[in-house]
Design an enzyme around this catalytic site. Sequence first.
Site, PDB file in Angstrom:
ATOM      1  N   GLY A  41       7.894 -62.019  43.906  1.00 40.55           N
ATOM      2  CA  GLY A  41       7.937 -60.560  43.862  1.00 40.55           C
ATOM      3  C   GLY A  41       6.743 -59.867  43.232  1.00 40.55           C
ATOM      4  N   ASP A 100      16.131 -56.661  35.638  1.00 38.17           N
ATOM      5  CA  ASP A 100      17.474 -56.162  35.899  1.00 38.17           C
ATOM      6  C   ASP A 100      18.391 -56.618  34.752  1.00 38.17           C
ATOM      7  OD1 ASP A 100      19.805 -55.281  37.126  1.00 38.17           O
ATOM      8  OD2 ASP A 100      19.793 -56.775  38.714  1.00 38.17           O
TER       9      ASP A 100
END
Length: 172
Positions: A41, A100
Site C-alpha cells: 500500500g 486503522d
Amino acid sequence: MPHLTAVLSGAEIHKKVKALGNRISVDYGGQELIVVGVLKGAFIFLADLVRELTIPVQIDFVQLASYGSDTSSSGCVTISKELELDIASRHVLVVEDIVDSGLTIAYLSTYLKKFGPASVKVCVFINKTERRQVDVLLDYVGHTVKGGFLVGYGLDYNGNYRALPGVYHLKV
Ligand code: IMP
Ligand code: MG
C-alpha cells in the site's frame, strides 16, 4: 457495483505530501534517514514523499501478512518480506498508507526495534481513528478520517484501485 466518492484529489494529496516532506526534513536536521515502506500500500506515498525530502535517505521495504477479512485485519500479523538494510544505530522512518486498528504499526515497531535503531518514527498518509485497538504514536500524519473504507493512492480493495491518483471512499 462498488461506488466511489472523492475524498482527496491528486492536487490535495500533493500539497499534503509536500508539507510532510518539509516537516520531516526540518525535524531530522540533515541527519541520514532510513525510510521503511510497508508493501504494498505505501509504495506510491513513499515514492512521492522521499522526493520531497531534502535530507539523505536510504529506502527499504517490509511486507506484512495479516489474516482478516476484505476490509479489516484480524490482528494476527506476520512478516512476509524481511528488512534488508542494517538499521542498527540508524534513524528509521516507517512509511505506511493507512493506520486503522493500529495492530500492524504496533507489530512493526516492535519488529524494527529489535535491530537496535537510533530511533523509530512513523509517517502515515491516512489516520483512520474510529477502529483503533492499540494506542500507537503517529509522528507524521497526512490526513485524518473517522472511518469508512478508502481506496486509491496505493490503497486497495482486494488488490484493485491502487493506481487511482486520488483517494476515494468505497461503498461496496
Ligand atoms: P491496521 O493494522 O488495522 O492498522 O491496518 C492497517 C492495514 O489495513 C493497512 O496497511 C491497510 O493495508 C489495511 N487497511 C485498513 N483500512 C483500510 C482502508 O480504508 N483501505 C484500504 N486498506 C485499509
Ligand atoms: Mg498496508
